[in-house]
Design a protein around this motif. Structure first.
Motif, PDB file in Angstrom:
ATOM      1  N   ASN A  66     -49.186  37.810 -38.870  1.00  0.00           N
ATOM      2  CA  ASN A  66     -49.221  36.869 -39.996  1.00  0.00           C
ATOM      3  C   ASN A  66     -49.450  35.429 -39.541  1.00  0.00           C
ATOM      4  O   ASN A  66     -49.429  34.501 -40.341  1.00  0.00           O
ATOM      5  CB  ASN A  66     -47.925  36.962 -40.810  1.00  0.00           C
ATOM      6  N   TYR A  67     -49.676  35.252 -38.219  1.00  0.00           N
ATOM      7  CA  TYR A  67     -49.964  33.955 -37.624  1.00  0.00           C
ATOM      8  C   TYR A  67     -48.854  32.931 -37.884  1.00  0.00           C
ATOM      9  O   TYR A  67     -49.109  31.771 -38.210  1.00  0.00           O
ATOM     10  CB  TYR A  67     -51.316  33.418 -38.100  1.00  0.00           C
ATOM     11  N   GLN A  68     -47.618  33.409 -37.713  1.00  0.00           N
ATOM     12  CA  GLN A  68     -46.472  32.504 -37.742  1.00  0.00           C
ATOM     13  C   GLN A  68     -46.658  31.436 -36.669  1.00  0.00           C
ATOM     14  O   GLN A  68     -47.095  31.722 -35.549  1.00  0.00           O
ATOM     15  CB  GLN A  68     -45.183  33.285 -37.465  1.00  0.00           C
ATOM     16  N   GLU A 199     -44.284  44.478 -29.448  1.00  0.00           N
ATOM     17  CA  GLU A 199     -45.167  43.395 -29.035  1.00  0.00           C
ATOM     18  C   GLU A 199     -45.824  42.725 -30.237  1.00  0.00           C
ATOM     19  O   GLU A 199     -46.081  43.361 -31.253  1.00  0.00           O
ATOM     20  CB  GLU A 199     -46.263  43.918 -28.099  1.00  0.00           C
ATOM     21  N   LYS A 200     -46.076  41.443 -30.085  1.00  0.00           N
ATOM     22  CA  LYS A 200     -46.808  40.672 -31.085  1.00  0.00           C
ATOM     23  C   LYS A 200     -47.880  39.857 -30.384  1.00  0.00           C
ATOM     24  O   LYS A 200     -47.678  39.409 -29.251  1.00  0.00           O
ATOM     25  CB  LYS A 200     -45.871  39.709 -31.827  1.00  0.00           C
ATOM     26  N   ILE A 201     -49.006  39.651 -31.061  1.00  0.00           N
ATOM     27  CA  ILE A 201     -49.993  38.748 -30.487  1.00  0.00           C
ATOM     28  C   ILE A 201     -49.369  37.367 -30.412  1.00  0.00           C
ATOM     29  O   ILE A 201     -48.567  36.981 -31.270  1.00  0.00           O
ATOM     30  CB  ILE A 201     -51.299  38.698 -31.311  1.00  0.00           C
ATOM     31  N   CYS A 202     -49.727  36.609 -29.390  1.00  0.00           N
ATOM     32  CA  CYS A 202     -49.195  35.254 -29.251  1.00  0.00           C
ATOM     33  C   CYS A 202     -50.217  34.422 -28.472  1.00  0.00           C
ATOM     34  O   CYS A 202     -50.399  34.615 -27.267  1.00  0.00           O
ATOM     35  CB  CYS A 202     -47.853  35.255 -28.534  1.00  0.00           C
ATOM     36  N   LEU A 223     -58.174  21.125 -36.523  1.00  0.00           N
ATOM     37  CA  LEU A 223     -57.493  22.294 -37.063  1.00  0.00           C
ATOM     38  C   LEU A 223     -57.113  22.075 -38.525  1.00  0.00           C
ATOM     39  O   LEU A 223     -56.536  21.050 -38.881  1.00  0.00           O
ATOM     40  CB  LEU A 223     -56.223  22.585 -36.256  1.00  0.00           C
ATOM     41  N   SER A 224     -57.456  23.048 -39.354  1.00  0.00           N
ATOM     42  CA  SER A 224     -57.052  23.050 -40.761  1.00  0.00           C
ATOM     43  C   SER A 224     -56.748  24.497 -41.130  1.00  0.00           C
ATOM     44  O   SER A 224     -57.650  25.329 -41.204  1.00  0.00           O
ATOM     45  CB  SER A 224     -58.155  22.487 -41.655  1.00  0.00           C
ATOM     46  N   VAL A 225     -55.465  24.806 -41.304  1.00  0.00           N
ATOM     47  CA  VAL A 225     -55.026  26.178 -41.531  1.00  0.00           C
ATOM     48  C   VAL A 225     -55.289  26.573 -42.979  1.00  0.00           C
ATOM     49  O   VAL A 225     -54.969  25.823 -43.907  1.00  0.00           O
ATOM     50  CB  VAL A 225     -53.531  26.326 -41.191  1.00  0.00           C
ATOM     51  N   ALA A 226     -55.874  27.763 -43.165  1.00  0.00           N
ATOM     52  CA  ALA A 226     -56.173  28.270 -44.506  1.00  0.00           C
ATOM     53  C   ALA A 226     -54.887  28.423 -45.322  1.00  0.00           C
ATOM     54  O   ALA A 226     -53.813  28.702 -44.784  1.00  0.00           O
ATOM     55  CB  ALA A 226     -56.902  29.603 -44.412  1.00  0.00           C
ATOM     56  N   GLU A 227     -55.025  28.265 -46.623  1.00  0.00           N
ATOM     57  CA  GLU A 227     -53.863  28.239 -47.520  1.00  0.00           C
ATOM     58  C   GLU A 227     -52.987  29.483 -47.403  1.00  0.00           C
ATOM     59  O   GLU A 227     -51.754  29.394 -47.477  1.00  0.00           O
ATOM     60  CB  GLU A 227     -54.331  28.073 -48.962  1.00  0.00           C
ATOM     61  N   LYS A 228     -53.588  30.648 -47.204  1.00  0.00           N
ATOM     62  CA  LYS A 228     -52.819  31.893 -47.157  1.00  0.00           C
ATOM     63  C   LYS A 228     -51.826  31.931 -45.995  1.00  0.00           C
ATOM     64  O   LYS A 228     -50.863  32.695 -46.013  1.00  0.00           O
ATOM     65  CB  LYS A 228     -53.749  33.101 -47.090  1.00  0.00           C
ATOM     66  N   TYR A 229     -52.040  31.095 -44.974  1.00  0.00           N
ATOM     67  CA  TYR A 229     -51.164  31.095 -43.795  1.00  0.00           C
ATOM     68  C   TYR A 229     -50.162  29.935 -43.790  1.00  0.00           C
ATOM     69  O   TYR A 229     -49.258  29.914 -42.941  1.00  0.00           O
ATOM     70  CB  TYR A 229     -52.002  31.023 -42.518  1.00  0.00           C
ATOM     71  N   LEU A 230     -50.313  28.978 -44.676  1.00  0.00           N
ATOM     72  CA  LEU A 230     -49.507  27.757 -44.624  1.00  0.00           C
ATOM     73  C   LEU A 230     -48.009  28.026 -44.679  1.00  0.00           C
ATOM     74  O   LEU A 230     -47.216  27.327 -44.045  1.00  0.00           O
ATOM     75  CB  LEU A 230     -49.905  26.812 -45.760  1.00  0.00           C
ATOM     76  N   LYS A 231     -47.622  29.049 -45.425  1.00  0.00           N
ATOM     77  CA  LYS A 231     -46.193  29.356 -45.591  1.00  0.00           C
ATOM     78  C   LYS A 231     -45.542  29.842 -44.304  1.00  0.00           C
ATOM     79  O   LYS A 231     -44.312  29.917 -44.204  1.00  0.00           O
ATOM     80  CB  LYS A 231     -46.004  30.417 -46.675  1.00  0.00           C
TER      81      LYS A 231
END
Length: 244
Positions: A66-68, A199-202, A223-231
């Motif tokens: 989820n790209y935390q 394991e998680k991608i990092c 860098l500009s993170v897409a809205e779906k990941y902002l949370k």
């Protein structure tokens, strides 16, 4: 009906492929580099200056599908005098409010020189006396303190671009930092939980996150993170020194 089904399968497969396409997998194109490993040529050079060059708030990282957001800070970097291609690292990681200490190593495996040197806008660096420009490839392993909460181990591959100045010093290569495509110190790998073993991608890097889905970073100049990941931790932008 069969044709419709085939079309839908093709369309779905194409859509999945496009979503999973990775961007910023390599700092430089392999065709720009000599293939010879010049690691022995640089045996006496100390590369430790490269990995703490960028201000920490411009080092961006993700953990999990989820790209935390994850933040990584190297507190100290020391060359191992008994093994000159190895560097001893001490640092901290942060995910949300959880901060962990870690120790580990960066081990240089390969150094490739650039075939045609890059000199920046209007050849700004053309007469600076630069002797070479190269790409460093290394493995890293960082182990978080097991006595702390939600800890694990980072493992993966590092790419760093550098140059050698007229005085034979290793310098961080930001000559083309004006370009939209620029990034450096690309750490790409996995984080493995000490508790569950999962394991998680990092991945993390300077100015951009390397090897992530192209729909994550929609920025052109930065860098500009897409809205779906902002949370997932990307709503907060701070220059606070969280590692102190």
């Amino acid at each position: 009906m069969k044709n419709i089904i085939l079309f839908l399968v093709f369309f779905f497969s194409l859509n999945v492929f496009s979503q999973e396409k990775l961007c910023r997998t390599d700092i430089w194109d392999n065709a720009e580099l000599f293939q010879k490993n010049e690691i022995e040529k640089y045996a006496n050079n100390d590369f430790s200056v490269l990995w703490n060059h960028t201000q920490n708030y411009l080092v961006y990282g993700v953990i999990g599908d989820n790209y935390q957001r994850i933040s990584i800070k190297f507190i100290s970097i020391k060359r191992n005098e008994k093994s000159k291609n190895e560097y001893i690292i001490r640092g901290k990681s942060q995910v949300n409010s959880n901060i962990c200490d870690f120790i580990g190593t960066i081990t240089i495996l390969k150094i490739q020189e650039l075939k045609k040197m890059k000199f920046g806008i209007d050849d700004e660096y053309k007469n600076a006396g630069i002797k070479s420009q190269g790409l460093l490839i290394a493995n890293y392993k960082f182990t978080e303190d097991k006595n702390q909460k939600d800890t694990g181990e980072f493992r993966g591959t590092l790419q760093t671009i550098f140059y050698v100045d007229k005085n034979d010093f290793i310098k961080y290569n930001d000559i083309e930092s004006h370009k939209d495509s620029y990034f450096n110190n690309a750490f790409t790998g996995k984080w493995k939980s000490n508790n569950s073993g999962k394991e998680k991608i990092c991945n993390w890097g300077d100015y951009r996150v390397p090897s992530v889905n192209c729909n994550f970073d929609i920025g052109s100049g930065e860098l500009s993170v897409a809205e779906k990941y902002l949370k997932n931790g990307w709503n907060v932008k701070s220059k606070q020194k969280w590692w102190q």
